[in-house]
Scaffold this motif. Sequence first.
Motif, PDB file in Angstrom:
ATOM      1  N   LYS A 168      22.752 -41.809  -2.587  1.00 22.57           N
ATOM      2  CA  LYS A 168      24.093 -41.374  -3.206  1.00 22.57           C
ATOM      3  C   LYS A 168      25.195 -41.742  -2.273  1.00 22.57           C
ATOM      4  O   LYS A 168      26.400 -42.128  -2.530  1.00 22.57           O
ATOM      5  CB  LYS A 168      23.935 -39.947  -3.448  1.00 22.57           C
ATOM      6  CG  LYS A 168      24.937 -39.396  -4.199  1.00 22.57           C
ATOM      7  CD  LYS A 168      24.774 -37.848  -4.406  1.00 22.57           C
ATOM      8  CE  LYS A 168      26.002 -37.406  -5.119  1.00 22.57           C
ATOM      9  NZ  LYS A 168      25.756 -35.852  -5.426  1.00 22.57           N
ATOM     10  N   ILE A 169      24.994 -41.284  -0.895  1.00 25.95           N
ATOM     11  CA  ILE A 169      26.241 -41.316   0.050  1.00 25.95           C
ATOM     12  C   ILE A 169      26.330 -42.834   0.254  1.00 25.95           C
ATOM     13  O   ILE A 169      27.454 -43.491   0.464  1.00 25.95           O
ATOM     14  CB  ILE A 169      25.995 -40.754   1.258  1.00 25.95           C
ATOM     15  CG1 ILE A 169      25.954 -39.188   1.180  1.00 25.95           C
ATOM     16  CG2 ILE A 169      26.974 -40.982   2.298  1.00 25.95           C
ATOM     17  CD1 ILE A 169      27.028 -38.586   0.362  1.00 25.95           C
ATOM     18  N   GLU A 194      31.457 -47.892  -2.519  1.00 25.16           N
ATOM     19  CA  GLU A 194      32.446 -47.796  -3.797  1.00 25.16           C
ATOM     20  C   GLU A 194      34.001 -47.716  -3.162  1.00 25.16           C
ATOM     21  O   GLU A 194      34.788 -47.923  -3.891  1.00 25.16           O
ATOM     22  CB  GLU A 194      32.072 -46.535  -4.983  1.00 25.16           C
ATOM     23  CG  GLU A 194      31.055 -46.856  -5.744  1.00 25.16           C
ATOM     24  CD  GLU A 194      30.393 -45.628  -6.384  1.00 25.16           C
ATOM     25  OE1 GLU A 194      31.049 -44.599  -6.538  1.00 25.16           O
ATOM     26  OE2 GLU A 194      29.615 -45.757  -7.229  1.00 25.16           O
ATOM     27  N   ASN A 195      34.111 -47.125  -2.084  1.00 26.02           N
ATOM     28  CA  ASN A 195      35.189 -46.557  -1.488  1.00 26.02           C
ATOM     29  C   ASN A 195      35.675 -47.772  -0.436  1.00 26.02           C
ATOM     30  O   ASN A 195      36.281 -47.604   0.573  1.00 26.02           O
ATOM     31  CB  ASN A 195      35.046 -45.340  -0.796  1.00 26.02           C
ATOM     32  CG  ASN A 195      35.317 -44.407  -1.784  1.00 26.02           C
ATOM     33  OD1 ASN A 195      36.276 -43.922  -2.268  1.00 26.02           O
ATOM     34  ND2 ASN A 195      34.021 -43.773  -2.169  1.00 26.02           N
ATOM     35  N   GLN A 231      26.089 -45.514  -1.809  1.00 26.50           N
ATOM     36  CA  GLN A 231      26.826 -45.681  -2.800  1.00 26.50           C
ATOM     37  C   GLN A 231      28.388 -45.559  -2.933  1.00 26.50           C
ATOM     38  O   GLN A 231      29.263 -46.213  -3.157  1.00 26.50           O
ATOM     39  CB  GLN A 231      26.075 -45.293  -4.380  1.00 26.50           C
ATOM     40  CG  GLN A 231      26.774 -45.797  -5.471  1.00 26.50           C
ATOM     41  CD  GLN A 231      26.527 -47.452  -5.481  1.00 26.50           C
ATOM     42  OE1 GLN A 231      25.617 -47.914  -5.161  1.00 26.50           O
ATOM     43  NE2 GLN A 231      27.542 -47.986  -5.816  1.00 26.50           N
ATOM     44  N   LYS A 232      28.571 -44.167  -2.386  1.00 26.47           N
ATOM     45  CA  LYS A 232      29.942 -43.911  -2.240  1.00 26.47           C
ATOM     46  C   LYS A 232      30.651 -44.551  -1.424  1.00 26.47           C
ATOM     47  O   LYS A 232      32.044 -44.988  -1.267  1.00 26.47           O
ATOM     48  CB  LYS A 232      30.198 -42.011  -2.029  1.00 26.47           C
ATOM     49  CG  LYS A 232      29.706 -41.541  -3.327  1.00 26.47           C
ATOM     50  CD  LYS A 232      29.490 -40.064  -2.732  1.00 26.47           C
ATOM     51  CE  LYS A 232      30.949 -39.169  -2.886  1.00 26.47           C
ATOM     52  NZ  LYS A 232      30.952 -37.799  -2.586  1.00 26.47           N
TER      53      LYS A 232
END
Length: 125
Positions: A79-80, A86-87, A82-83
């Motif tokens: 999850k992290i 994305e950033n 992916q973040k």
Amino acid sequence: MNSIVYFEIQANDPKKCIKFYENIFGWNFVKQEGLPIEYFRINTSGMEGGMFKRPAEIPPLNCGTNAFTCTIQVENFDKIEQKIIENGGIVAMPKFAIPGMSWQGYFLDTDNNVFGIFEVDRNAK
């Protein structure tokens, strides 16, 4: 969660660098087996860390920081990751298992600073 809990030192000559930190601070180094690289765990009587052979050239002097890499403990690695992507972050070293301990990976932020994340997982293989 999301706190810096681990640091790493890259060294051209890990054994020489180990002696330096042992002699100066009394840190204890133990070779970690089962990893894709030669790796030494560091116990500082405080925060734990690791040391390994530098995988790339040292930046020239006067060209920015040549420093320890900090690792952040997260609840969910995927999850992290992916973040991060994305950033605008970049995967520097893909997720890998530290057998029986955790999942680890390295990333570049938007200014090419390296940092690690890890998720505790005693079943990691």
